[in-house]
Structures are given as C-alpha cells and as structure tokens.
Write a protein that holds these residues in place. Structure first.
Motif, PDB file in Angstrom:
ATOM      1  N   GLU A  15       0.851  -1.196   0.000  1.00 34.42           N
ATOM      2  CA  GLU A  15       0.000   0.000   0.000  1.00 34.42           C
ATOM      3  C   GLU A  15       0.879   1.236   0.000  1.00 34.42           C
ATOM      4  O   GLU A  15       2.041   1.163   0.386  1.00 34.42           O
ATOM      5  CB  GLU A  15      -0.892   0.001   1.242  1.00 34.42           C
ATOM      6  CG  GLU A  15      -1.995  -1.003   1.133  1.00 34.42           C
ATOM      7  CD  GLU A  15      -2.943  -0.956   2.309  1.00 34.42           C
ATOM      8  OE1 GLU A  15      -2.834  -0.037   3.137  1.00 34.42           O
ATOM      9  OE2 GLU A  15      -3.798  -1.838   2.363  1.00 34.42           O
ATOM     10  N   GLY A  16       0.345   2.354  -0.423  1.00 35.12           N
ATOM     11  CA  GLY A  16       1.119   3.588  -0.411  1.00 35.12           C
ATOM     12  C   GLY A  16       1.455   4.023  -1.813  1.00 35.12           C
ATOM     13  O   GLY A  16       0.638   3.901  -2.726  1.00 35.12           O
ATOM     14  N   ASP A  17       2.703   4.520  -1.978  1.00 36.63           N
ATOM     15  CA  ASP A  17       3.085   5.113  -3.261  1.00 36.63           C
ATOM     16  C   ASP A  17       3.256   4.097  -4.385  1.00 36.63           C
ATOM     17  O   ASP A  17       3.313   4.483  -5.552  1.00 36.63           O
ATOM     18  CB  ASP A  17       4.387   5.917  -3.103  1.00 36.63           C
ATOM     19  CG  ASP A  17       4.145   7.120  -2.200  1.00 36.63           C
ATOM     20  OD1 ASP A  17       2.972   7.482  -2.027  1.00 36.63           O
ATOM     21  OD2 ASP A  17       5.115   7.659  -1.653  1.00 36.63           O
ATOM     22  N   MET A  18       3.431   2.818  -4.049  1.00 38.47           N
ATOM     23  CA  MET A  18       3.592   1.809  -5.110  1.00 38.47           C
ATOM     24  C   MET A  18       2.664   0.632  -4.868  1.00 38.47           C
ATOM     25  O   MET A  18       3.108  -0.463  -4.533  1.00 38.47           O
ATOM     26  CB  MET A  18       5.030   1.287  -5.120  1.00 38.47           C
ATOM     27  CG  MET A  18       6.032   2.306  -5.520  1.00 38.47           C
ATOM     28  SD  MET A  18       7.650   1.525  -5.535  1.00 38.47           S
ATOM     29  CE  MET A  18       8.660   2.941  -5.456  1.00 38.47           C
ATOM     30  N   THR A  57      21.454  -4.521   7.134  1.00 42.10           N
ATOM     31  CA  THR A  57      21.255  -3.063   7.099  1.00 42.10           C
ATOM     32  C   THR A  57      19.764  -2.757   7.185  1.00 42.10           C
ATOM     33  O   THR A  57      18.921  -3.654   7.008  1.00 42.10           O
ATOM     34  CB  THR A  57      21.778  -2.492   5.770  1.00 42.10           C
ATOM     35  OG1 THR A  57      21.028  -3.145   4.726  1.00 42.10           O
ATOM     36  CG2 THR A  57      23.258  -2.744   5.590  1.00 42.10           C
ATOM     37  N   GLU A  58      19.448  -1.487   7.374  1.00 46.20           N
ATOM     38  CA  GLU A  58      18.041  -1.087   7.453  1.00 46.20           C
ATOM     39  C   GLU A  58      17.322  -1.417   6.134  1.00 46.20           C
ATOM     40  O   GLU A  58      16.201  -1.931   6.142  1.00 46.20           O
ATOM     41  CB  GLU A  58      17.961   0.417   7.745  1.00 46.20           C
ATOM     42  CG  GLU A  58      16.529   0.885   7.921  1.00 46.20           C
ATOM     43  CD  GLU A  58      16.421   2.311   8.433  1.00 46.20           C
ATOM     44  OE1 GLU A  58      17.414   2.811   8.997  1.00 46.20           O
ATOM     45  OE2 GLU A  58      15.343   2.896   8.250  1.00 46.20           O
ATOM     46  N   ASP A  59      18.004  -1.145   4.994  1.00 44.69           N
ATOM     47  CA  ASP A  59      17.409  -1.451   3.686  1.00 44.69           C
ATOM     48  C   ASP A  59      17.063  -2.923   3.555  1.00 44.69           C
ATOM     49  O   ASP A  59      16.010  -3.297   3.054  1.00 44.69           O
ATOM     50  CB  ASP A  59      18.407  -1.119   2.554  1.00 44.69           C
ATOM     51  CG  ASP A  59      18.336   0.360   2.200  1.00 44.69           C
ATOM     52  OD1 ASP A  59      17.593   1.081   2.874  1.00 44.69           O
ATOM     53  OD2 ASP A  59      19.038   0.751   1.256  1.00 44.69           O
ATOM     54  N   ARG A  60      17.998  -3.742   4.008  1.00 39.36           N
ATOM     55  CA  ARG A  60      17.823  -5.202   3.894  1.00 39.36           C
ATOM     56  C   ARG A  60      16.637  -5.653   4.760  1.00 39.36           C
ATOM     57  O   ARG A  60      15.899  -6.567   4.417  1.00 39.36           O
ATOM     58  CB  ARG A  60      19.131  -5.873   4.340  1.00 39.36           C
ATOM     59  CG  ARG A  60      19.134  -7.369   4.306  1.00 39.36           C
ATOM     60  CD  ARG A  60      19.479  -7.909   2.927  1.00 39.36           C
ATOM     61  NE  ARG A  60      19.266  -9.348   2.865  1.00 39.36           N
ATOM     62  CZ  ARG A  60      18.130  -9.911   2.485  1.00 39.36           C
ATOM     63  NH1 ARG A  60      17.101  -9.185   2.139  1.00 39.36           N
ATOM     64  NH2 ARG A  60      18.009 -11.222   2.457  1.00 39.36           N
ATOM     65  N   ILE A  61      16.444  -4.991   5.906  1.00 42.60           N
ATOM     66  CA  ILE A  61      15.374  -5.385   6.831  1.00 42.60           C
ATOM     67  C   ILE A  61      14.009  -4.896   6.329  1.00 42.60           C
ATOM     68  O   ILE A  61      13.061  -5.676   6.226  1.00 42.60           O
ATOM     69  CB  ILE A  61      15.656  -4.853   8.259  1.00 42.60           C
ATOM     70  CG1 ILE A  61      16.893  -5.558   8.827  1.00 42.60           C
ATOM     71  CG2 ILE A  61      14.457  -5.087   9.173  1.00 42.60           C
ATOM     72  CD1 ILE A  61      17.351  -5.040  10.170  1.00 42.60           C
ATOM     73  N   THR A  62      13.929  -3.614   5.998  1.00 41.60           N
ATOM     74  CA  THR A  62      12.598  -3.064   5.668  1.00 41.60           C
ATOM     75  C   THR A  62      12.244  -3.225   4.193  1.00 41.60           C
ATOM     76  O   THR A  62      11.083  -3.165   3.810  1.00 41.60           O
ATOM     77  CB  THR A  62      12.529  -1.551   5.978  1.00 41.60           C
ATOM     78  OG1 THR A  62      13.542  -0.912   5.203  1.00 41.60           O
ATOM     79  CG2 THR A  62      12.745  -1.267   7.439  1.00 41.60           C
ATOM     80  N   GLY A  63      13.290  -3.393   3.350  1.00 41.04           N
ATOM     81  CA  GLY A  63      13.060  -3.366   1.909  1.00 41.04           C
ATOM     82  C   GLY A  63      13.446  -1.984   1.400  1.00 41.04           C
ATOM     83  O   GLY A  63      13.561  -1.026   2.190  1.00 41.04           O
ATOM     84  N   ARG A  67      10.985   6.567   3.137  1.00 43.54           N
ATOM     85  CA  ARG A  67      12.344   6.959   2.793  1.00 43.54           C
ATOM     86  C   ARG A  67      12.413   7.503   1.384  1.00 43.54           C
ATOM     87  O   ARG A  67      11.611   7.119   0.532  1.00 43.54           O
ATOM     88  CB  ARG A  67      13.265   5.740   2.903  1.00 43.54           C
ATOM     89  CG  ARG A  67      14.625   6.108   3.431  1.00 43.54           C
ATOM     90  CD  ARG A  67      15.473   4.906   3.677  1.00 43.54           C
ATOM     91  NE  ARG A  67      14.754   3.823   4.312  1.00 43.54           N
ATOM     92  CZ  ARG A  67      14.858   2.550   3.911  1.00 43.54           C
ATOM     93  NH1 ARG A  67      15.592   2.234   2.887  1.00 43.54           N
ATOM     94  NH2 ARG A  67      14.218   1.604   4.553  1.00 43.54           N
ATOM     95  N   GLU A  68      13.389   8.350   1.132  1.00 38.88           N
ATOM     96  CA  GLU A  68      13.628   8.893  -0.199  1.00 38.88           C
ATOM     97  C   GLU A  68      12.335   9.416  -0.822  1.00 38.88           C
ATOM     98  O   GLU A  68      12.041   9.161  -2.001  1.00 38.88           O
ATOM     99  CB  GLU A  68      14.260   7.822  -1.112  1.00 38.88           C
ATOM    100  CG  GLU A  68      15.669   7.416  -0.685  1.00 38.88           C
ATOM    101  CD  GLU A  68      15.888   5.913  -0.803  1.00 38.88           C
ATOM    102  OE1 GLU A  68      15.113   5.251  -1.510  1.00 38.88           O
ATOM    103  OE2 GLU A  68      16.823   5.404  -0.178  1.00 38.88           O
TER     104      GLU A  68
END
Ligand SMILES: Nc1ncnc2c1ncn2[C@@H]1O[C@H](COP(=O)(O)OP(=O)(O)OP(=O)(O)O)[C@@H](O)[C@H]1O
Length: 385
Positions: free
Chosen positions: A68-71, A90-96, A153-154
């Motif tokens: 859900e959300g932007d994508m 890393t945070e990216d690896r955990i949350t996507g 993020r971003e």
C-alpha cells in the motif's frame, strides 16, 4: 533430503517450547526474548518449530504481499518459513528498499522487499539481538507489535503486512538490551542447561541417534509433531472465543500494578498470553492458573530495578508477587461450558482448582499434550518419551 531435529524431540525445556508455541498461537504477543546459556537448544527449538510449521501448516500463510502507499501492488512471498536475521543486516535489507537497477535501466521505481516481507507468516529469528544496532531493534519491535512494515524513505511511503513470530536470543554477559526494548518483547524466558543426569544422557543419545539416521529419527517423532501442530491449529482457531472473566482481568491488573511495571503493555501482553495458553490447553476461558503461569514470562523483564539485579532475582520477585496475588489464592471463575471428550478420559482442562503459586506454563501445556497423546487413536503408546 536435509532433515531438521524435530521440535518434539527436545528433552525438557518445556517452558521454552511453550513460549514459542504461544507466540505462534498469537503473534500479537510481541515476540519472545530468550536469555541464557550457550548450547541449550535455543536454535534447535526454533528450527524445529519452523520445520513443524512448514510440514503441517497449522498457521495461515499468504502467497503474496499486498503493498500500500506510493507503489500499490503485490509481491510474491517465497522462501522458508524461518528467516534468520544476520547481525550485519542493514536497514534497507530489513525493511526493503527501492530497486535501484530498475530505476537506472527502466526508469521505473520498484519496491525490493526485505526481511520483514520474507518473515510475514513465519518466524523471524535474531540471534544475539543485544548486539544489533538500536535503531534496527526498534524497527523489528515496531513491526512485531503492529504487524505492519512501514517504509518512509527517499520521499516514498510504502507499507505491507508483516506478521511474524519474533524470537530473539541474548547472553546478558555479552551486553544488555535497553529497558525500553525489553518492555516491548512480549515474553522473556531464561534458560540454562539441564542438571538432571538422566535428561543429560537422553540429550546425548537422541542427538547421536539423529545424526546417525536423521530420516528414521524424524519418523519416530512424526506423530508427536503432528499432534503439536493440531493443538496449534485449534488454538489459533479458538483464540478469539476464549473468555477472559472479570476475576482473571482483576488478577492481571493486580499483578501488573504490584510489579510496578511502566504503562500498560504488560497488562495487555499478560492477557494475550493467558488467553493463548487457555486456547492451547483447550480451556474455554482464562483461569487464575493461566494468568499466574504467564506472569513468569511477562513480568520479570518489566519489573523496575536498579540494574544490579539479574534475571534470577527478578524471577524470584515475580514468584513472590504470584504467591501473594488474588488474596493469596486463585481467580475463581465459573466452570463454564467444558464438555469432556467422548471417551470422557481427558481431565477438565478448565480445572480451576487452586495450584499453590500456580503451575509452570510448560507443565500445563505438556501435561495436556501427554493426556491428548494417550487418547489419540493415531498415536502409538510406545512413541518416544
Ligand atoms: N534439551 C535438549 N534437547 C535436545 N538437544 C539438545 C538440548 N539441549 C541441547 N541440545 C543439543 O545441544 C546442541 C546445541 O544446541 P543449540 O545449537 O540449539 O544451542 P543454542 O542454545 O542455540 O546455542 P548458542 O547459544 O551457542 O547458539 C545441539 O546439538 C542440540 O541438539
């Protein structure tokens, strides 16, 4: 084929097995933190439970995740039911994160799911959680409590369901976990090696038997694992129908208030834990014995203390609270609508007889398990243990 040491073949450690099962009955409990010595079957128990969940599928598991959300869209769910979080994650690896290659090559933005997506519907195992960076622990505990992974993020906002059984381990000698994190773990248990000589010998002989013939060993424990999965499935199904009578609510409030816990998270977790325990032992309502048993998992890590007291001291203080609660006795409730099995051979699991100091959760669950095994037609009397 690679075989995993069966969950049911673990010797003793009934509280550990029970805490894991209860988190599977109600992942909303918020996860389990296992503190204790090395080599005490923490990993073996978690992998065994994962194999059991994989084999018998007592819990619902979705094929894909809805974003859900932007994508908006969906991503397929694949992989094992057990996700082990590496300490260098890393945070990216955990949350996507946003898939960079698709931006560069195709000019489109695509969400690359992380470990919180992979863990949905399964177990997320974090060995030595106390060594993980604080902001990552925060993310894990947040997702465990809400059942949702939010990625902000971003300039992008995405969320997806992320319901998992969080299991963390830590050795307190290697560093503490901040009190605010401790409070957010639903259950904590402390385990140490077994001191009974017969049990120690049994651990060795079962391990050697498994290593020599994994297939044959697993076959011998098949029926017990199947029965455990069946208890789990039933408990999940009945969970929201379990009554929590006024007397049990009162006992929960009294125990948490006397423990001096911060806020109300303990009260909620104690209620959820006691309800899951009642469901697992097929009782129609939560009794004082269920509450007291769960207080041992819910309160010790939440009792305010000076920092010098170890888990053992806090567990002792919990025992004193349990001994003095409810006017020194049980939360009396009506016997409810329990109907014994057709053969009448099961004891009333809603037995509200006062157990002085309450019984350990592991005993309540595994006494019930043994009774069921004796009366289950498919289970040979000579099955191990
Ligand atoms: N109660 C038990 N029943 C069966 N096997 C056991 C038991 N306790 C320990 N073992 C055996 O001891 C070995 C170590 O177990 P395991 O690796 O699960 O421990 P651990 O607690 O995860 O250790 P560590 O903290 O070092 O990661 C395994 O071979 C396991 O089978």
């Amino acid at each position: 084929m690679y075989r995993v040491y069966p969950f049911s073949a673990l010797v003793g450690q009934e509280d550990l097995k029970t805490a894991l099962l209860l988190c599977a009955v109600d992942p909303g409990i918020g996860g389990l933190l296992i503190q204790g010595d090395k080599g005490t079957a923490k990993t073996t128990a978690v992998r065994g439970l994962a194999a059991l969940l994989e084999e018998y599928r007592p819990l619902p598991r979705e094929e894909s995740l809805v974003l859900e959300g932007d994508m908006p869209g969906s991503v397929p769910l694949r992989g094992s039911i057990l996700t082990e979080l590496p300490l260098n994650a890393t945070e990216d690896r955990i949350t996507g994160s946003i898939h960079l290659e698709s931006i560069l090559k195709e000019g489109t933005r695509r969400f690359e799911p992380g470990l919180l997506a992979q863990a949905h519907g399964g177990i997320l195992y974090v060995d030595e959680v106390n060594l993980l960076e604080s902001h990552l622990v925060d993310i894990l505990l947040d997702a465990a409590a809400t059942g949702i992974n939010r990625v902000e993020r971003e300039g992008i906002s995405i969320s997806h369901p992320s319901q998992f059984i969080l299991v963390g381990t830590m050795n307190p000698e290697e560093g503490d976990l901040r009190p605010q994190f401790l409070d957010r773990f639903g259950f904590t248990i402390f385990i140490s090696g077994l001191h009974d000589l017969e049990e120690r010998k049994e651990i060795v002989s079962r391990r050697l038997d498994f290593d020599a013939d994994p297939e044959g060993f697993c076959d011998r424990w098949l029926e017990d694992d199947a029965l455990t999965a069946e208890m789990l499935r039933k408990a999940r199904e009945n969970l929201t129908d379990i009554e929590v009578p006024e007397s049990s609510r009162h006992l929960i409030a009294e125990l948490c208030s006397r423990a001096g816990v911060m806020g109300h998270r303990a009260d909620i977790t104690l209620t959820r834990g006691a309800r899951a325990l009642a469901a697992l032992v097929e009782a129609p309502a939560v009794t004082g014995n269920h509450v007291k048993a769960m207080a041992r998992f819910v309160l010790p890590h939440r009792i305010p203390h000076s920092g010098v007291e170890g888990f053992k001291d806090l567990a002792d203080r919990t025992e004193q609270l349990i001994g003095g609660a409810g006017g020194g006795g049980s939360a009396q409730v009506e016997t409810g609508s329990f109907v014994p099995g057709d053969d009448g051979s099961l004891d009333d699991p809603y037995d509200n007889t006062e157990i002085p100091g309450g019984a350990a959760a592991g005993s309540l669950v595994f006494d019930h398990f043994k009774k069921k095994r004796r009366t289950s037609p498919g289970i040979p009397q000579g099955s191990p243990k």
